[in-house]
Design an enzyme around this catalytic site. Sequence first.
Site, PDB file in Angstrom:
ATOM      1  N   HIS A   8       0.767  -1.316   0.163  1.00 12.34           N
ATOM      2  CA  HIS A   8      -0.112   0.156   0.003  1.00 12.34           C
ATOM      3  C   HIS A   8       0.743   1.242   0.136  1.00 12.34           C
ATOM      4  O   HIS A   8       2.169   1.210   0.155  1.00 12.34           O
ATOM      5  CB  HIS A   8      -0.846   0.066   1.189  1.00 12.34           C
ATOM      6  CG  HIS A   8      -0.188   0.028   2.578  1.00 12.34           C
ATOM      7  ND1 HIS A   8      -0.039  -1.038   3.409  1.00 12.34           N
ATOM      8  CD2 HIS A   8       0.291   1.093   3.361  1.00 12.34           C
ATOM      9  CE1 HIS A   8       0.654  -0.756   4.502  1.00 12.34           C
ATOM     10  NE2 HIS A   8       0.561   0.698   4.462  1.00 12.34           N
ATOM     11  N   HIS A  81       3.920   7.464   3.341  1.00 10.11           N
ATOM     12  CA  HIS A  81       4.819   6.225   3.181  1.00 10.11           C
ATOM     13  C   HIS A  81       4.481   5.263   1.997  1.00 10.11           C
ATOM     14  O   HIS A  81       3.339   5.133   1.524  1.00 10.11           O
ATOM     15  CB  HIS A  81       5.083   5.476   4.480  1.00 10.11           C
ATOM     16  CG  HIS A  81       3.723   4.947   5.058  1.00 10.11           C
ATOM     17  ND1 HIS A  81       2.753   5.560   5.794  1.00 10.11           N
ATOM     18  CD2 HIS A  81       3.269   3.787   4.928  1.00 10.11           C
ATOM     19  CE1 HIS A  81       1.858   4.596   6.116  1.00 10.11           C
ATOM     20  NE2 HIS A  81       2.263   3.465   5.723  1.00 10.11           N
ATOM     21  N   GLU A 130       7.823   1.343   5.063  1.00  5.74           N
ATOM     22  CA  GLU A 130       7.189   0.454   5.785  1.00  5.74           C
ATOM     23  C   GLU A 130       7.543  -0.972   5.103  1.00  5.74           C
ATOM     24  O   GLU A 130       7.292  -1.195   4.000  1.00  5.74           O
ATOM     25  CB  GLU A 130       5.680   0.673   5.958  1.00  5.74           C
ATOM     26  CG  GLU A 130       5.098  -0.452   7.071  1.00  5.74           C
ATOM     27  CD  GLU A 130       3.482   0.066   6.917  1.00  5.74           C
ATOM     28  OE1 GLU A 130       2.813   0.594   6.415  1.00  5.74           O
ATOM     29  OE2 GLU A 130       2.931  -0.756   7.997  1.00  5.74           O
TER      30      GLU A 130
HETATM   31 CO    CO Z   1       1.243   1.575   6.184  1.00  3.26          CO
END
Ligand code: CO
Length: 139
Positions: A8, A81, A130
């Site tokens: 994502h 992010h 991440e």
């Molecule tokens: Co995230």
Amino acid sequence: MKLGRLNHVGVATPSIERSLELYRNMFGAEPHGDPFDLPAQGVRVCFVDTPNSQIELIEPLGEDSPIVKFLEKNPAGGQHHVCFEAADIEQAREWFEGKGARILGPTRIGAHGTPVFFVHPKDMGGVLTEFMETPKGEH
Ligand code: CO
């Protein structure tokens, strides 16, 4: 380590409700389930599916949320992010530690219910990154 699937893109927003309006009006997109609180990361979260990935809308949960500062600099919200999957999160963490990358805090349970950690943007070409363990039974 082999770079995994883009799971994502995290987008910070002052209001998930207003962002969902935008995704509805501009993209004809509906949320994937209701927004939910993720106290371990100090955010409220809602996912919007795309055919090949997801947008993770994150709104501050509480005054000491880690995204408060980001929203002070970007009051309308913005790209926050990216998140890549890793088959084995401990192995991925050891890989980045071995490279001397700055990892932000402990490995913890993320929005998909699997362990995640974040690497400092200064070691990732300016992108807060991440890594999350690939959910079992997917892909
Ligand atoms: Co995230």
